[in-house]
Design an enzyme around this catalytic site. Structure first.
Site: not given
Ligand code: 9WN
Length: 452
Positions: A43, A99, A123, A188, A190, A224, A425, A440
């Site tokens: 989002s 994913y 988000q 966002g 996490d 991660r 990223e 990214q």
């Molecule tokens: C979970 C896509 C997203 C970003 C987030 C970032 C990361 C996802 C993940 O990637 O989160 O939503 O699987 O780690 O933290 O800000 O929108 O880029």
């Protein structure tokens, strides 16, 4: 590290390469957030990606937002992931199943619009801010782009307003001027240290077994979140899915409930932007209400500032405690405040020696956690690295508040960071090493914004 994506020579090449990243991630109806790690539409990524795309072509930028809006729930919520169609992904040589957690884990089939596969959480509501930017860019150019953007604004305003109504009703009806989140993914950011306290009280019970896929793609697992963190993330998904993501039942069902100050500031700003759009595009009856919400959240964010540190705080709703930690979210007032003294104090802080002014940094840009905090983990996701999208979002807020000089300085530093060529990223603050996913989409998008 070795650089298969050779360094970039000049600004023209930066533009060409950023466009190529977005073109490669474009699956026709959506630009995936990243080629391998995130093969779906997210989002807030989509909003940043759309503004980057609008520097290249307005119709494609608007289509990206339309795709996101098509996934809006009846409640008004815009889900945090819109899953790509498997056939589409296979055609592009990608496996969406790569994913995790995929759509099956979310169990949202009844809540999502027919034919749409989505997650069940939200988000940060940055969309209206970026829609305003796209519309203003397009209409100042005039011609066909301008006309398309105006039509888009008129047509979609009711949907953006419903999104804001949902956010205010489902997440902030207590009039605190602060938005509740039920999962760190909603913020966002996490695994930011800001959520360590609330997550320490999440104890996974009878959790469906799971296998992570993110650490197959980002092979250095230290970049991660940990497995313990993932178990908690999945447990919260399970708790919410068990009550079918019913807004009314979440407070009684979920072990993580936090007032997110950064999201609240984004919402304050976005309400003002939506009010401007509503005024211009035939929804003037909504303007007063949107401005009231803007003020409510601006005040909520201002009131969350810790007098001891000068940083804004989140609040753990389940314990009632303020969370006062030195993370980038503490600068939420830079997005929203109307108080000149608070703004000035935050600017001194963010450019000071604990943040972007630390002389050890590779580039003078704010990291996700203060460089002088014992909590800093310079390689680990939201616990320390510099996120280019955050740099741009905060700098853009400064520019809109009339601070073109600071925007220009941050622009120069951010471009210098991106010239290594991976469109990472996130970046290691002291060495400038690109981390997480490469290519990214939102990183490429903000490169295009800097160059516009
Ligand atoms: C979970 C896509 C997203 C970003 C987030 C970032 C990361 C996802 C993940 O990637 O989160 O939503 O699987 O780690 O933290 O800000 O929108 O880029």
């Amino acid at each position: 590290w070795t650089n298969p994506d050779r360094p970039i020579a000049d600004l023209d090449e930066l533009r060409t390469r950023a466009r190529a990243v977005l073109a490669q991630n474009d699956k026709g109806t959506m630009v995936t957030a990243a080629p391998n790690l995130y093969p779906h539409q997210w989002s807030w990524d989509a909003a940043f990606v759309a503004t980057g795309l609008s520097t290249v072509g307005v119709p494609r930028a608007l289509a990206e937002l339309d795709h996101l809006l098509a996934a809006q729930w009846d409640s008004g919520m815009i889900p945090h992931i819109v899953f790509a169609d498997e056939v589409q992904l296979r055609g592009a040589g990608l496996r969406g199943a790569g994913y995790f957690p995929g759509v099956d884990r979310w169990r949202t089939e009844r809540a999502s619009p027919a034919g749409v596969k989505s997650s069940g959480i939200c988000q940060p509501p940055v969309h209206a801010t970026l829609v305003r930017r796209i519309v203003e860019r397009a209409t100042s150019r005039g011609g066909e782009d301008g006309r398309l953007a105006e039509d888009f604004a008129r047509r979609t305003l009711p949907q953006w307003i419903r999104w804001h109504e949902w956010m205010r009703r489902a997440r902030a009806s207590d009039r605190s001027g602060l938005v509740t989140i039920y999962h760190g993914w909603e913020s966002g950011m996490d695994n930011s240290p800001r959520f360590d306290g609330p997550y320490s009280r999440v104890h996974p019970g009878d959790l469906e077994p799971f296998v992570r896929t993110d650490t197959r793609i980002v092979e250095d697992a230290s970049q991660r979140p940990s497995d313990e963190e993932y178990a908690r993330y999945l447990w919260l998904v399970q708790q919410m899915a068990d009550v079918r993501f019913d807004d009314a039942r979440l407070p009684g069902a979920v072990d993580f409930q936090v007032k997110d100050v950064f999201m609240s500031a984004a919402f304050a700003a976005a309400n003002e932007d939506l009010a401007v759009l509503a005024e211009r595009f035939g929804h003037s009856d909504e303007v007063t209400r949107l401005r009231e919400w803007s003020a409510e959240f601006r005040e909520g964010v201002d009131a969350a500032v810790d007098p001891a540190t000068g940083l804004a705080r989140d609040r753990d709703l389940l314990t009632g405690e303020w969370i006062s930690l030195p993370t980038i979210a503490g600068f939420a007032p830079l997005l929203s405040t109307a108080d000149p003294a608070l703004r000035a104090a935050q600017l001194v802080l963010i450019e000071g020696p604990e943040w972007a002014g630390d002389p050890r940094l590779a580039f003078p840009l704010p990291p996700s956690t203060s460089t002088t905090s014992p909590l800093l983990r310079p390689r680990e996701y939201w616990r320390g690295p510099v996120w280019p999208v955050m740099t741009w979002y905060i700098a853009e807020a400064m520019r809109r508040h009339g601070d073109g000089g600071r925007y220009a300085r941050w622009r120069e530093a951010s471009i210098a960071q991106l010239m290594e060529g991976h469109f990472g990223e996130y970046y290691e603050p002291f060495t400038g090493e690109p981390l997480g996913s490469y290519h990214q989409s939102w990183t490429a998008a903000v490169a295009l914004e800097w160059l516009d």
